[in-house]
Design a protein around this motif. Structure first.
Motif, PDB file in Angstrom:
ATOM      1  N   GLU A  94     -32.518  -4.081  -2.483  1.00 43.13           N
ATOM      2  CA  GLU A  94     -32.012  -4.377  -3.823  1.00 43.13           C
ATOM      3  C   GLU A  94     -30.691  -5.136  -3.818  1.00 43.13           C
ATOM      4  O   GLU A  94     -30.319  -5.737  -4.827  1.00 43.13           O
ATOM      5  CB  GLU A  94     -31.828  -3.065  -4.597  1.00 43.13           C
ATOM      6  CG  GLU A  94     -33.138  -2.381  -4.954  1.00 43.13           C
ATOM      7  CD  GLU A  94     -32.939  -1.015  -5.585  1.00 43.13           C
ATOM      8  OE1 GLU A  94     -33.851  -0.566  -6.309  1.00 43.13           O
ATOM      9  OE2 GLU A  94     -31.861  -0.402  -5.361  1.00 43.13           O
ATOM     10  N   ASP A  95     -29.997  -5.141  -2.682  1.00 45.91           N
ATOM     11  CA  ASP A  95     -28.705  -5.833  -2.632  1.00 45.91           C
ATOM     12  C   ASP A  95     -28.801  -7.288  -2.187  1.00 45.91           C
ATOM     13  O   ASP A  95     -27.781  -7.953  -1.992  1.00 45.91           O
ATOM     14  CB  ASP A  95     -27.743  -5.089  -1.700  1.00 45.91           C
ATOM     15  CG  ASP A  95     -28.214  -5.095  -0.237  1.00 45.91           C
ATOM     16  OD1 ASP A  95     -29.377  -5.469   0.031  1.00 45.91           O
ATOM     17  OD2 ASP A  95     -27.410  -4.719   0.644  1.00 45.91           O
ATOM     18  N   VAL A  96     -30.001  -7.810  -2.063  1.00 48.60           N
ATOM     19  CA  VAL A  96     -30.199  -9.154  -1.501  1.00 48.60           C
ATOM     20  C   VAL A  96     -29.697 -10.238  -2.434  1.00 48.60           C
ATOM     21  O   VAL A  96     -29.829 -10.156  -3.659  1.00 48.60           O
ATOM     22  CB  VAL A  96     -31.692  -9.380  -1.173  1.00 48.60           C
ATOM     23  CG1 VAL A  96     -32.047 -10.857  -1.170  1.00 48.60           C
ATOM     24  CG2 VAL A  96     -32.027  -8.780   0.182  1.00 48.60           C
ATOM     25  N   LYS A  97     -29.145 -11.289  -1.806  1.00 48.14           N
ATOM     26  CA  LYS A  97     -28.839 -12.539  -2.491  1.00 48.14           C
ATOM     27  C   LYS A  97     -29.401 -13.670  -1.629  1.00 48.14           C
ATOM     28  O   LYS A  97     -28.961 -13.878  -0.502  1.00 48.14           O
ATOM     29  CB  LYS A  97     -27.330 -12.735  -2.664  1.00 48.14           C
ATOM     30  CG  LYS A  97     -26.670 -11.717  -3.577  1.00 48.14           C
ATOM     31  CD  LYS A  97     -27.060 -11.912  -5.025  1.00 48.14           C
ATOM     32  CE  LYS A  97     -26.199 -11.059  -5.955  1.00 48.14           C
ATOM     33  NZ  LYS A  97     -26.335  -9.609  -5.701  1.00 48.14           N
ATOM     34  N   PHE A  98     -30.409 -14.369  -2.146  1.00 47.04           N
ATOM     35  CA  PHE A  98     -30.943 -15.550  -1.485  1.00 47.04           C
ATOM     36  C   PHE A  98     -30.186 -16.782  -1.982  1.00 47.04           C
ATOM     37  O   PHE A  98     -29.849 -16.878  -3.162  1.00 47.04           O
ATOM     38  CB  PHE A  98     -32.432 -15.749  -1.805  1.00 47.04           C
ATOM     39  CG  PHE A  98     -33.350 -14.757  -1.157  1.00 47.04           C
ATOM     40  CD1 PHE A  98     -33.589 -14.789   0.205  1.00 47.04           C
ATOM     41  CD2 PHE A  98     -33.994 -13.799  -1.919  1.00 47.04           C
ATOM     42  CE1 PHE A  98     -34.456 -13.892   0.803  1.00 47.04           C
ATOM     43  CE2 PHE A  98     -34.860 -12.891  -1.337  1.00 47.04           C
ATOM     44  CZ  PHE A  98     -35.084 -12.932   0.033  1.00 47.04           C
ATOM     45  N   CYS A  99     -29.953 -17.737  -1.081  1.00 46.21           N
ATOM     46  CA  CYS A  99     -29.248 -18.955  -1.488  1.00 46.21           C
ATOM     47  C   CYS A  99     -29.579 -20.085  -0.520  1.00 46.21           C
ATOM     48  O   CYS A  99     -29.421 -19.943   0.687  1.00 46.21           O
ATOM     49  CB  CYS A  99     -27.741 -18.709  -1.506  1.00 46.21           C
ATOM     50  SG  CYS A  99     -26.757 -20.167  -1.905  1.00 46.21           S
ATOM     51  N   MET A 100     -30.037 -21.215  -1.058  1.00 46.37           N
ATOM     52  CA  MET A 100     -30.265 -22.421  -0.255  1.00 46.37           C
ATOM     53  C   MET A 100     -29.004 -23.272  -0.377  1.00 46.37           C
ATOM     54  O   MET A 100     -28.881 -24.145  -1.231  1.00 46.37           O
ATOM     55  CB  MET A 100     -31.493 -23.177  -0.745  1.00 46.37           C
ATOM     56  CG  MET A 100     -32.071 -24.096   0.303  1.00 46.37           C
ATOM     57  SD  MET A 100     -32.828 -23.202   1.701  1.00 46.37           S
ATOM     58  CE  MET A 100     -34.493 -22.951   1.095  1.00 46.37           C
ATOM     59  N   ALA A 101     -28.057 -22.998   0.501  1.00 39.79           N
ATOM     60  CA  ALA A 101     -26.694 -23.509   0.329  1.00 39.79           C
ATOM     61  C   ALA A 101     -26.426 -24.850   1.000  1.00 39.79           C
ATOM     62  O   ALA A 101     -25.303 -25.348   0.946  1.00 39.79           O
ATOM     63  CB  ALA A 101     -25.700 -22.479   0.869  1.00 39.79           C
ATOM     64  N   GLU A 102     -27.436 -25.463   1.617  1.00 44.89           N
ATOM     65  CA  GLU A 102     -27.184 -26.700   2.365  1.00 44.89           C
ATOM     66  C   GLU A 102     -26.541 -27.789   1.523  1.00 44.89           C
ATOM     67  O   GLU A 102     -25.721 -28.579   2.018  1.00 44.89           O
ATOM     68  CB  GLU A 102     -28.502 -27.208   2.965  1.00 44.89           C
ATOM     69  CG  GLU A 102     -29.005 -26.438   4.170  1.00 44.89           C
ATOM     70  CD  GLU A 102     -29.716 -25.154   3.814  1.00 44.89           C
ATOM     71  OE1 GLU A 102     -30.152 -24.436   4.735  1.00 44.89           O
ATOM     72  OE2 GLU A 102     -29.833 -24.830   2.597  1.00 44.89           O
ATOM     73  N   VAL A 103     -26.901 -27.845   0.245  1.00 49.99           N
ATOM     74  CA  VAL A 103     -26.361 -28.894  -0.615  1.00 49.99           C
ATOM     75  C   VAL A 103     -24.840 -28.820  -0.712  1.00 49.99           C
ATOM     76  O   VAL A 103     -24.166 -29.850  -0.901  1.00 49.99           O
ATOM     77  CB  VAL A 103     -27.007 -28.818  -2.018  1.00 49.99           C
ATOM     78  CG1 VAL A 103     -26.573 -27.573  -2.772  1.00 49.99           C
ATOM     79  CG2 VAL A 103     -26.710 -30.076  -2.828  1.00 49.99           C
ATOM     80  N   THR A 104     -24.268 -27.641  -0.570  1.00 51.61           N
ATOM     81  CA  THR A 104     -22.817 -27.499  -0.672  1.00 51.61           C
ATOM     82  C   THR A 104     -22.098 -28.147   0.508  1.00 51.61           C
ATOM     83  O   THR A 104     -20.895 -28.401   0.427  1.00 51.61           O
ATOM     84  CB  THR A 104     -22.411 -26.018  -0.766  1.00 51.61           C
ATOM     85  OG1 THR A 104     -22.774 -25.344   0.448  1.00 51.61           O
ATOM     86  CG2 THR A 104     -23.096 -25.345  -1.944  1.00 51.61           C
ATOM     87  N   LEU A 105     -22.839 -28.410   1.593  1.00 51.13           N
ATOM     88  CA  LEU A 105     -22.279 -29.113   2.752  1.00 51.13           C
ATOM     89  C   LEU A 105     -22.696 -30.582   2.778  1.00 51.13           C
ATOM     90  O   LEU A 105     -22.390 -31.305   3.726  1.00 51.13           O
ATOM     91  CB  LEU A 105     -22.757 -28.444   4.052  1.00 51.13           C
ATOM     92  CG  LEU A 105     -22.332 -26.986   4.268  1.00 51.13           C
ATOM     93  CD1 LEU A 105     -23.010 -26.420   5.504  1.00 51.13           C
ATOM     94  CD2 LEU A 105     -20.825 -26.887   4.386  1.00 51.13           C
ATOM     95  N   GLY A 106     -23.404 -31.004   1.724  1.00 49.09           N
ATOM     96  CA  GLY A 106     -23.917 -32.364   1.700  1.00 49.09           C
ATOM     97  C   GLY A 106     -25.154 -32.535   2.568  1.00 49.09           C
ATOM     98  O   GLY A 106     -25.524 -33.666   2.902  1.00 49.09           O
ATOM     99  N   LEU A 107     -25.814 -31.430   2.916  1.00 54.45           N
ATOM    100  CA  LEU A 107     -26.981 -31.452   3.799  1.00 54.45           C
ATOM    101  C   LEU A 107     -28.233 -31.066   3.036  1.00 54.45           C
ATOM    102  O   LEU A 107     -28.195 -30.768   1.832  1.00 54.45           O
ATOM    103  CB  LEU A 107     -26.758 -30.481   4.970  1.00 54.45           C
ATOM    104  CG  LEU A 107     -25.538 -30.773   5.850  1.00 54.45           C
ATOM    105  CD1 LEU A 107     -25.342 -29.656   6.869  1.00 54.45           C
ATOM    106  CD2 LEU A 107     -25.698 -32.120   6.555  1.00 54.45           C
ATOM    107  N   VAL A 108     -29.380 -31.075   3.734  1.00 55.80           N
ATOM    108  CA  VAL A 108     -30.655 -30.673   3.152  1.00 55.80           C
ATOM    109  C   VAL A 108     -31.234 -29.521   3.968  1.00 55.80           C
ATOM    110  O   VAL A 108     -30.934 -29.383   5.160  1.00 55.80           O
ATOM    111  CB  VAL A 108     -31.660 -31.840   3.111  1.00 55.80           C
ATOM    112  CG1 VAL A 108     -31.098 -33.021   2.341  1.00 55.80           C
ATOM    113  CG2 VAL A 108     -32.081 -32.256   4.531  1.00 55.80           C
ATOM    114  N   PRO A 109     -32.079 -28.680   3.365  1.00 58.68           N
ATOM    115  CA  PRO A 109     -32.788 -27.675   4.147  1.00 58.68           C
ATOM    116  C   PRO A 109     -33.744 -28.385   5.115  1.00 58.68           C
ATOM    117  O   PRO A 109     -34.551 -29.215   4.683  1.00 58.68           O
ATOM    118  CB  PRO A 109     -33.567 -26.874   3.094  1.00 58.68           C
ATOM    119  CG  PRO A 109     -32.914 -27.213   1.787  1.00 58.68           C
ATOM    120  CD  PRO A 109     -32.409 -28.615   1.928  1.00 58.68           C
ATOM    121  N   ASP A 110     -33.658 -28.059   6.409  1.00 56.81           N
ATOM    122  CA  ASP A 110     -34.448 -28.810   7.379  1.00 56.81           C
ATOM    123  C   ASP A 110     -35.146 -27.918   8.402  1.00 56.81           C
ATOM    124  O   ASP A 110     -35.552 -28.371   9.469  1.00 56.81           O
ATOM    125  CB  ASP A 110     -33.574 -29.832   8.121  1.00 56.81           C
ATOM    126  CG  ASP A 110     -32.487 -29.175   8.962  1.00 56.81           C
ATOM    127  OD1 ASP A 110     -32.242 -27.958   8.788  1.00 56.81           O
ATOM    128  OD2 ASP A 110     -31.870 -29.877   9.786  1.00 56.81           O
TER     129      ASP A 110
END
Length: 246
Positions: free
Chosen positions: A127-143
């Motif tokens: 229940e405490d999970v936080k999912f985040c696709m954070a690559e954009v914050t580094l100027g990158l893409v999920p790869d």
């Protein structure tokens, strides 16, 4: 096992039909490095043939906070497509038809951590999970294979929104949009994973292998094409069960 991990960043255990990968850098929330990915790749290649279920978990307070920031700075200095392909292999083996992979996710699952959870077939979530696709914050893409699985689970518009905003998705929303198979209290996470593992192991292995292949292919097939591969799979099962395939 014929593979020995060298990074010291994870523990790898095999107990009969169940293999467990435990990310083990709790002091940095199990941040990931290329050394870890090399160990994951080697472990996947060396699994005994009787392993049916792979469980991926994180030690300490989080599943994985993503790419180690010190490594990120190095990678921004230059990385080749061949290197990225090797990194992708570290996660890709979790999708192979002969295995059912289960991510036991608690705390943060960010960037590469999110993609590692997505590489698994099932996600059992605290229940405490936080999912985040954070690559954009580094100027990158999920790869690391995450974009395809994310679209498969939540659809194009939601997947795009999560990737371009990098916002955090709590457990309740993850359940609502299809990211989580089940959400449980953090104290119940291990028991929930054990129950799911037992349910998988109770099924006929060859049937489960065929079913996983059918489900994986369904999105790219017309109904007629899917019906054809279902027929072929069912004939194989009937022949095997009756001894006619020998």
């Amino acid at each position: 096992m014929n593979a020995t991990p060298t990074s010291g960043e994870a523990r790898f255990d095999v107990d009969g039909p169940v293999a467990t990968v435990t990310l083990d850098r709790p002091e940095v929330l199990n941040a990931q490095t290329p050394a870890l990915w090399a160990d994951l790749r080697t472990f996947g290649r060396s699994l005994p043939g009787d392993v049916r279920v792979v469980i991926v978990r994180g030690s300490g307070r989080a599943f994985s906070a993503g790419l180690d920031t010190s490594v990120a700075a190095t990678m921004l200095g230059g990385v080749s497509e061949a290197q990225i392909a090797q990194y992708q292999e570290a996660f890709a083996w979790l999708r192979q038809p002969s295995l059912i992979s289960i991510a036991a996710v608690h705390g943060h699952a960010i960037g590469a951590g999110f993609q590692l959870a997505l590489a698994c077939d099932f996600r059992v979530v605290a229940e405490d999970v936080k999912f985040c696709m954070a690559e954009v914050t580094l100027g990158l893409v999920p790869d690391l294979g995450g974009t395809k699985r994310l679209v498969e689970l939540v659809g194009y518009a939601r997947a795009l929104e999560l990737c371009v905003t990098g916002r955090r998705v709590p457990a309740a929303e993850a359940s609502q949009i299809g990211l989580a198979n089940v959400v449980v209290p953090a104290a119940s996470l291990s028991d929930a994973v054990s129950d799911l593992t037992a349910a998988v192991l109770a099924g006929n292995r060859d049937a489960i292998v065929e079913i996983k292949a059918l489900i994986a292919a369904a999105g790219g097939h017309t109904f007629a094409e899917q019906e054809a591969v279902e027929r072929a799979a069912q004939i194989r099962r009937i022949q095997d069960l009756s001894g006619l395939g020998e």
